[in-house]
Scaffold this motif. Structure first.
Motif, PDB file in Angstrom:
ATOM      1  N   SER A 251       0.829  -1.188   0.000  1.00 39.67           N
ATOM      2  CA  SER A 251       0.000   0.000   0.000  1.00 39.67           C
ATOM      3  C   SER A 251       0.870   1.247   0.000  1.00 39.67           C
ATOM      4  O   SER A 251       2.067   1.206   0.317  1.00 39.67           O
ATOM      5  CB  SER A 251      -0.934  -0.004   1.211  1.00 39.67           C
ATOM      6  OG  SER A 251      -0.176   0.119   2.400  1.00 39.67           O
ATOM      7  N   GLN A 269      -5.491   7.517 -11.477  1.00 37.06           N
ATOM      8  CA  GLN A 269      -6.008   7.415 -10.113  1.00 37.06           C
ATOM      9  C   GLN A 269      -4.941   6.924  -9.155  1.00 37.06           C
ATOM     10  O   GLN A 269      -4.832   7.409  -8.024  1.00 37.06           O
ATOM     11  CB  GLN A 269      -7.222   6.469 -10.098  1.00 37.06           C
ATOM     12  CG  GLN A 269      -7.836   6.279  -8.719  1.00 37.06           C
ATOM     13  CD  GLN A 269      -8.417   7.551  -8.143  1.00 37.06           C
ATOM     14  OE1 GLN A 269      -9.024   8.326  -8.873  1.00 37.06           O
ATOM     15  NE2 GLN A 269      -8.213   7.774  -6.853  1.00 37.06           N
ATOM     16  N   GLN A 270      -4.115   5.964  -9.594  1.00 36.19           N
ATOM     17  CA  GLN A 270      -3.071   5.448  -8.721  1.00 36.19           C
ATOM     18  C   GLN A 270      -2.032   6.515  -8.410  1.00 36.19           C
ATOM     19  O   GLN A 270      -1.594   6.667  -7.258  1.00 36.19           O
ATOM     20  CB  GLN A 270      -2.396   4.238  -9.381  1.00 36.19           C
ATOM     21  CG  GLN A 270      -1.528   3.421  -8.446  1.00 36.19           C
ATOM     22  CD  GLN A 270      -2.331   2.768  -7.327  1.00 36.19           C
ATOM     23  OE1 GLN A 270      -3.446   2.337  -7.529  1.00 36.19           O
ATOM     24  NE2 GLN A 270      -1.751   2.722  -6.136  1.00 36.19           N
ATOM     25  N   ARG A 272      -2.593   9.694  -8.375  1.00 41.10           N
ATOM     26  CA  ARG A 272      -3.238  10.649  -7.481  1.00 41.10           C
ATOM     27  C   ARG A 272      -3.201  10.144  -6.038  1.00 41.10           C
ATOM     28  O   ARG A 272      -2.981  10.923  -5.108  1.00 41.10           O
ATOM     29  CB  ARG A 272      -4.682  10.879  -7.918  1.00 41.10           C
ATOM     30  CG  ARG A 272      -5.392  11.969  -7.088  1.00 41.10           C
ATOM     31  CD  ARG A 272      -6.861  12.108  -7.448  1.00 41.10           C
ATOM     32  NE  ARG A 272      -7.038  12.432  -8.854  1.00 41.10           N
ATOM     33  CZ  ARG A 272      -7.691  11.685  -9.714  1.00 41.10           C
ATOM     34  NH1 ARG A 272      -8.263  10.558  -9.311  1.00 41.10           N
ATOM     35  NH2 ARG A 272      -7.809  12.041 -10.975  1.00 41.10           N
ATOM     36  N   ASN A 273      -3.412   8.839  -5.853  1.00 48.08           N
ATOM     37  CA  ASN A 273      -3.349   8.280  -4.492  1.00 48.08           C
ATOM     38  C   ASN A 273      -1.955   8.420  -3.896  1.00 48.08           C
ATOM     39  O   ASN A 273      -1.808   8.707  -2.700  1.00 48.08           O
ATOM     40  CB  ASN A 273      -3.767   6.815  -4.514  1.00 48.08           C
ATOM     41  CG  ASN A 273      -5.238   6.629  -4.844  1.00 48.08           C
ATOM     42  OD1 ASN A 273      -6.047   7.533  -4.652  1.00 48.08           O
ATOM     43  ND2 ASN A 273      -5.591   5.455  -5.354  1.00 48.08           N
ATOM     44  N   TYR A 274      -0.915   8.214  -4.721  1.00 48.82           N
ATOM     45  CA  TYR A 274       0.448   8.394  -4.230  1.00 48.82           C
ATOM     46  C   TYR A 274       0.704   9.852  -3.855  1.00 48.82           C
ATOM     47  O   TYR A 274       1.342  10.136  -2.834  1.00 48.82           O
ATOM     48  CB  TYR A 274       1.459   7.944  -5.285  1.00 48.82           C
ATOM     49  CG  TYR A 274       1.437   6.461  -5.550  1.00 48.82           C
ATOM     50  CD1 TYR A 274       1.279   5.550  -4.501  1.00 48.82           C
ATOM     51  CD2 TYR A 274       1.588   5.945  -6.838  1.00 48.82           C
ATOM     52  CE1 TYR A 274       1.271   4.189  -4.733  1.00 48.82           C
ATOM     53  CE2 TYR A 274       1.570   4.585  -7.080  1.00 48.82           C
ATOM     54  CZ  TYR A 274       1.413   3.708  -6.024  1.00 48.82           C
ATOM     55  OH  TYR A 274       1.392   2.358  -6.255  1.00 48.82           O
ATOM     56  N   GLU A 277      -0.988  10.641  -0.532  1.00 41.88           N
ATOM     57  CA  GLU A 277      -0.246  10.098   0.602  1.00 41.88           C
ATOM     58  C   GLU A 277       0.984  10.940   0.909  1.00 41.88           C
ATOM     59  O   GLU A 277       1.291  11.217   2.086  1.00 41.88           O
ATOM     60  CB  GLU A 277       0.165   8.655   0.303  1.00 41.88           C
ATOM     61  CG  GLU A 277       1.082   8.019   1.335  1.00 41.88           C
ATOM     62  CD  GLU A 277       0.451   7.904   2.712  1.00 41.88           C
ATOM     63  OE1 GLU A 277       1.219   7.831   3.697  1.00 41.88           O
ATOM     64  OE2 GLU A 277      -0.791   7.896   2.811  1.00 41.88           O
ATOM     65  N   ARG A 333      -9.363  12.937  -3.585  1.00 48.08           N
ATOM     66  CA  ARG A 333      -9.531  11.556  -4.034  1.00 48.08           C
ATOM     67  C   ARG A 333     -10.528  11.457  -5.186  1.00 48.08           C
ATOM     68  O   ARG A 333     -10.397  10.602  -6.061  1.00 48.08           O
ATOM     69  CB  ARG A 333     -10.005  10.681  -2.876  1.00 48.08           C
ATOM     70  CG  ARG A 333      -8.960  10.439  -1.810  1.00 48.08           C
ATOM     71  CD  ARG A 333      -9.409   9.414  -0.795  1.00 48.08           C
ATOM     72  NE  ARG A 333      -8.452   9.237   0.268  1.00 48.08           N
ATOM     73  CZ  ARG A 333      -7.368   8.465   0.179  1.00 48.08           C
ATOM     74  NH1 ARG A 333      -7.133   7.804  -0.937  1.00 48.08           N
ATOM     75  NH2 ARG A 333      -6.533   8.357   1.195  1.00 48.08           N
TER      76      ARG A 333
END
Length: 773
Positions: A251, A269-270, A272-274, A277, A333
């Motif tokens: 994760s 999207q991936q 953006r998640n990084y 975080e 998100r």
């Protein structure tokens, strides 16, 4: 100035450490049960247990360090303001800018600590914890197979054991029923009088069976039936995939910061998640600075409110900050705003607000509404009304002589009223504190789902109202512990305990009213759990599912296709229509309970319940009876009924219920019903005994707190809070460990549920007896 700087920093730092410890304790306790369950079920060595606990702390500190900074500033400065020390300092020419420069030393150190924790320590600890948990799950095989329970999690294997016992490195079973369901329509049945299971690695077991037989048939040719006997045979069993397969996906929270920076470039999207975080790791430590900018002017303005105003402001500001932060994260998100602006939204709002408050405090003091002022006004009104009612009722001596006694002429006395008044006030404040913290954390946890699913605020409020009884039930014992420590700790600090002892009043008589109230609370919690709490838990569980966007929950278990009957028979079916009470492809195995040999086997392609006959009507099937290891009789039928198959449809409609949604009697009946059908009820049996054991802990905590409070000396309330945190941590670890051992069948359910209460009551009773009276 150096002395003044140390004095201010000491006041702020002491409250910050206590606040951070309390917040970390609240967050840490939420994962304690899961951690202890992992430790117990996988027989983790002591170094691994310590490693798990230490690896969970950095993740909690990412949130609790900024909270601790705000608590320290608000409560520390509020205490100084309440004692007019702030007024004296400002009269000598010390302005808000001086306080900002002084407290900035502490704030910058906390910001650096939080930044290092978020960027380097927390990701590494999260990754190390994931690796350790995965290693523990796959390192050892658990032989804790419960007798008279169907295990359907093995690959193409269904296992049932009449009796089981454990030895070193192996498990001994008696009365083994094994079904190979590779061909679900015609399972191969193996029965044995005994068996030994041995681990052959992290992914496989070997089952050595003795004195048994195997039965095979063909669906399209029911007249063909094969029976093979054996004195010994070995059967390999593959462990369930969830236990054997290691986790491969890492994760974002476990990635090093450098890797996050490399992966966050892009528009997917991936990516953006990084990015979210990474910005979260920077924004949370910076909250120490922006919360300090807001907290310093507000703390300087809390004149008469003291610590109560500081606490109220802390809760309100924490709620507002994380509301803005989580709202920005939710928008990031969803792609509505970039990751940077979304994650820094809360910091920007509080930075602007802090600058405005500092500017305002330089020109004129900020008038804050004090919680203590409200309480003082309310108390004054009550006293006025009491005096008005007391007029004309005789002299003060007559009123004191005619006071109503509950038990005898010696209880309650004026001293009891004095002690109980302080105890009840502190208990109410502490319970309210825990309740507000729990509700705030719950709201933060659900905020993303609330925004994403567009949940009405009315539903959110309804959920928080219905989850409040659950929080009250689970925090009352800790609140009593803390209230006793603070009440008697402050009395000891003011030498009131010494004065009472000097007049001949025993310590046992002093603590009597508090112990009586604790006993009443324990009794009330039990009845609260019997008559109201289950209903509220059902309601809040349904509302939580709606908030999270889950479909309406089904409480039936359609995946459970093996059920033990009311007699010595086992039902197996491929389909069951619970609405129309119909089976599809049902088999019934009857066996001799003494020898565990198969005596009859019935199969029907269809079956339905007849309300007129009050029996199951089987269609298109066959029946075989056995004598020893040979077939005694065989017949086919188009329609048939069997008097032995007397289980009604409701017997097969097993509901999945939570123990918290049932009172004692309902849970006892539920366990008996599931146990009859071959379901695992170990966890439920532990919870059944906790229905009595858990409320008793409230009284035990009061007993345990008394000796610690009386030994506090001149340290007062702050030492009481620190002591309470230590006792609470020890209690939760011990209670969680015993419960996990009970769930893993390493302890009897009654012992697992009652051991914490017994151990802590013995410790508290022994220490009370050692107190000079």
């Amino acid at each position: 100035m150096r002395i003044l700087t140390r004095y201010i920093l000491g006041e702020v730092l002491s409250h910050a450490l206590i606040g951070a410890a309390v917040f970390t304790f609240v967050i840490f306790m939420r994962d304690l049960g899961r951690i202890l369950e992992l430790v117990v079920r996988n027989s983790a060595p002591l170094p691994s247990v310590a490693e798990i606990f230490f690896l969970t702390l950095p993740t909690a500190l990412t949130v609790t360090i900024p909270m601790g900074v705000l608590v320290g500033i608000l409560i520390g400065l509020s205490r100084l303001a309440a004692d007019s020390e702030i007024t004296a300092m400002r009269a000598s020419g010390i302005g808000p800018a001086t306080f900002v420069r002084t407290i900035s030393i502490f704030v910058i150190l906390a910001w650096g600590l939080g930044l290092a924790n978020n960027l380097f320590v927390a990701p590494r600890s999260a990754a190390a914890l994931a690796r350790l948990q995965n290693r523990l799950k796959s390192s050892q095989v658990s032989f804790e197979i419960q007798p008279r329970v169907f295990y359907e999690d093995f690959k193409n294997i269904v296992l049932y054991v009449q009796d089981a016992s454990n030895t070193q490195g192996a498990a001994l079973w008696k009365g083994v029923f094994l079904a190979d369901i590779s061909n679900a329509a015609a399972p191969k049945i193996t029965l044995a009088q005994s068996g030994v299971v041995i681990a052959e690695g992290p992914e496989k077991l070997r089952l050595h069976l003795q004195n048994g037989s195997s039965h095979e048939t063909a669906v399209r040719s029911p007249e063909q039936y094969a029976i093979s006997t054996f004195s010994q045979t070995d059967i390999p069993i593959q462990l369930p995939a969830a236990q054997a397969q290691p986790r491969e996906v890492v994760s974002a929270a476990e990635m090093p910061s450098r890797e996050l920076i490399a992966r966050m470039r892009g528009n997917g999207q991936q990516e953006r998640n990084y990015a979210i975080e990474f910005h979260r790791r920077l924004a949370l430590p910076t909250a120490c600075i922006v919360l300090a900018l807001v907290g310093i002017p507000l703390g300087l303005s809390a004149k008469k409110g003291g610590k109560s105003t500081g606490f109220v402001l802390t809760i309100a500001l924490v709620f507002l900050y994380y509301f803005f932060s989580l709202a920005g994260m939710s928008m990031a998100r969803q792609g509505k705003v970039p990751a940077g602006p979304g994650l820094w939204f809360g910091n920007v709002i509080f930075f602007i607000g802090g600058l405005f408050l500092l500017w305002r405090s330089e020109r004129m003091p900020i008038d804050l509404f004090s919680a203590r002022t409200l309480w003082a006004n309310l108390k004054h009104r009550m006293q006025v009304k009491t005096r008005a009612l007391a007029q004309g009722s005789g002299s003060a001596f007559e009123r004191a002589a005619n006071r109503k006694r509950v038990f005898s002429a010696r209880f309650p006395l004026i001293i009891d009223d004095y002690i109980l008044r302080d105890f009840i006030v502190y208990l109410g404040l502490i319970l309210s504190t825990f309740l507000v913290l729990m509700l705030v954390f719950t709201f933060f946890e659900l905020l993303g789902d609330i925004v994403r699913n567009r949940v009405p605020l009315v539903m959110v409020g309804d959920y928080l109202v219905n989850v409040t009884p659950y929080f009250v039930y689970n925090t009352t014992h800790i609140s009593v512990l803390l209230a006793v420590l603070i009440t008697f700790g402050l009395m000891q600090k003011a030498n009131e305990i010494t004065a009472m002892k000097a007049t001949g009043i025993s310590i046992y008589r002093v603590i009597l009213p508090v112990l009586i109230i604790a006993g009443v609370l324990a009794t009330g919690l039990f009845f609260f759990d019997q008559f109201y709490l289950p209903h509220a838990n059902k309601r809040q569980d349904a509302l939580r599912n709606q908030i999270k966007g889950k479909p309406p929950q089904t409480y039936l278990r359609p995946d459970r296709k093996w059920i033990f009957g009311q007699r010595s028979n086992i039902y197996y079916y491929e389909f069951f229509d619970a609405d129309q009470n119909r089976f599809g492809s049902v088999s019934v195995f009857e066996f001799d309970p003494k020898t565990f040999e198969l005596t009859r086997r019935i199969y029907a392609s269809r079956a339905h319940w007849s309300d007129t006959l009050q029996k199951w009507v089987l269609e298109q099937g066959w029946e075989r009876s056995f004598q020893g290891m040979s077939i005694h009789d065989y017949r086919t039928f188009d329609v048939a009924t069997f008097a032995e198959l007397a289980e009604p449809p409701s017997y097969f409609k097993k509901e999945v219920k939570q123990s918290s949604e049932m009172n004692y009697e309902e849970l006892r009946k539920y366990i008996r019903d599931l146990q009859q059908s071959g379901f695992d009820v170990v966890r439920l049996r532990v919870q059944l005994h906790k229905k009595f054991a858990f409320p008793i802990i409230t009284f035990v905590m009061a007993v345990l707190a008394v000796p610690f409070a009386l030994s506090a000396g001149k340290r007062g309330a702050l030492a009481g809070v620190a002591t309470a945190i230590g006792i609470a941590v020890v209690y939760f670890v011990v209670a969680g460990l015993f419960e996990a051992m009970g769930n893993a069948s390493q302890l009897p359910p009654a012992l697992a549920a009652w051991s914490p209460a017994i151990l802590f009551s013995l410790a508290g009773g022994y220490m009370i007896l050692k107190i000079p009276t």
